[in-house]
Enzyme design. Structure first.
Site, short mmCIF file in Angstrom:
data_model
loop_
_atom_site.label_atom_id
_atom_site.label_comp_id
_atom_site.label_asym_id
_atom_site.label_seq_id
_atom_site.Cartn_x
_atom_site.Cartn_y
_atom_site.Cartn_z
N GLU A 144 -4.77 -5.61 -0.81
CA GLU A 144 -4.54 -4.34 -0.45
C GLU A 144 -4.33 -2.72 -1.63
O GLU A 144 -4.46 -2.37 -1.28
CB GLU A 144 -3.09 -4.63 0.07
CG GLU A 144 -2.74 -5.19 1.36
CD GLU A 144 -3.48 -5.03 2.59
OE1 GLU A 144 -3.38 -3.81 2.41
OE2 GLU A 144 -4.15 -5.20 3.38
N ASN A 201 -6.25 -0.08 -2.11
CA ASN A 201 -5.33 1.29 -2.57
C ASN A 201 -5.99 2.01 -3.70
O ASN A 201 -5.51 3.41 -3.64
CB ASN A 201 -3.75 1.00 -2.81
CG ASN A 201 -2.84 0.37 -1.43
OD1 ASN A 201 -3.08 0.96 -0.55
ND2 ASN A 201 -1.35 -0.07 -1.87
N ARG A 219 -6.18 4.75 8.16
CA ARG A 219 -5.34 3.94 7.46
C ARG A 219 -4.10 3.36 8.30
O ARG A 219 -3.45 4.33 8.82
CB ARG A 219 -5.06 4.60 5.70
CG ARG A 219 -5.88 4.87 5.34
CD ARG A 219 -6.90 4.28 4.68
NE ARG A 219 -6.43 2.88 4.29
CZ ARG A 219 -6.87 1.51 4.62
NH1 ARG A 219 -8.65 1.63 4.87
NH2 ARG A 219 -6.63 0.62 4.42
#
Lengths: 118, 150
Positions: free
Chosen positions: B50, B54, B109
């Site tokens: 994650e 990002n 997303r």
């Protein structure tokens, strides 16, 4: 290739078995494949078999949600099956269980999909 | 038996999406010494995924020429992981950390990155300077009883 998919059709249901890892890097592969397949007029419902899916992060959630929207637009239903515990937990967090049909395995999911699709 | 363990690693790689798996595996390999459960290992791999995603998608706007740095420290049963980039930074941190919020809905997303990091780790701290970059600090204590027999 860390993500592979095989597909089969059962009536108007597309069944796709996903193998490997589903993340930001591999999601576009499966997205493009599913997006293209689901434009075919005779296909209305989608079942994703995750029995061989070893890893998924939120990119997978986004991909699933995108396909769900596409299926709903065709008046179809979307199912998912073969969830490993970690993937089950992630899907639960996302709220996707409220909108997806869930089965333990392919047979279970297909029977539920067929009932719901009527 | 009381064993004090201290270990640290630092890893830098380009902001290529193919490095997401590399980052997951590298950190998992480093912390395997602590004998984490499969759940703990999966949690850590997921949060790494994650945070790195990002940095790639948001920090570097999917450019492939940015650097991402991961520092992992093990102190006894505590794991601290820092994921840092020198990307565009976060303008509104409070908004970014809202569950389901995403600044890139067109990329499919889910907006769940921070929520997952907060849920899977004991602590999740984010610092960011717009125009300079973002650093995510994640901490997790793994079950002590198994770490002793190493």
């Amino acid at each position: 290739m860390s993500l592979q998919a095989t597909s089969a059709e059962q009536g108007d249901i597309l069944i796709v078995k996903v193998t490997g890892e589903l993340d930001h890097h591999t999601a576009p592969i499966i997205k493009d494949f599913l997006e293209t397949e689901m434009t075919k007029p005779h296909l209305r419902h989608l079942l994703l078999n995750f029995e061989q899916l070893e890893f998924m992060d939120s990119s997978g959630i986004g991909m699933i949600l995108g396909r769900y929207k596409q299926v709903v637009q065709k008046g179809g239903k979307m199912g998912i099956c073969g969830l490993h515990p970690a993937i089950h937990r992630l899907l639960e967090m996302s709220g996707l269980f409220k909108i997806l049909i869930v089965g333990d395995d392919e047979r279970h999911a297909l029977s539920r999909l067929e009932v719901m699709a009527r | 038996m009381n064993q004090t363990t201290h270990n640290r690693m630092e890893l830098s790689f380009l902001s290529l999406s193919s490095n997401e798996a590399f980052a997951r595996i590298s950190v998992a390999a480093f912390i395997s010494r602590l004998n984490p459960t499969l759940d703990e290992l999966t949690d850590i791999k997921t949060v790494i995924s994650e945070a790195v995603t990002n940095s790639i998608i948001h920090g570097y706007d999917n450019r492939e020429d940015g650097w991402i740095r991961i520092v992992t420290v093990i102190q006894d049963d505590l794991i601290e992981i820092e994921i840092a980039d020198q990307g565009r930074g976060i303008d509104n941190l409070e908004l970014a950390r809202q569950p389901m919020y995403t600044s890139k809905p067109e990329l499919e997303r889910s907006g769940m990155g921070f929520t997952i990091m907060e849920n899977f780790m004991d602590e999740c701290h984010v610092t960011s300077v717009p125009g300079e970059g973002t650093t995510v600090l994640l901490k997790k204590r793994i079950e002590q009883t198994r770490a002793i027999f190493n």
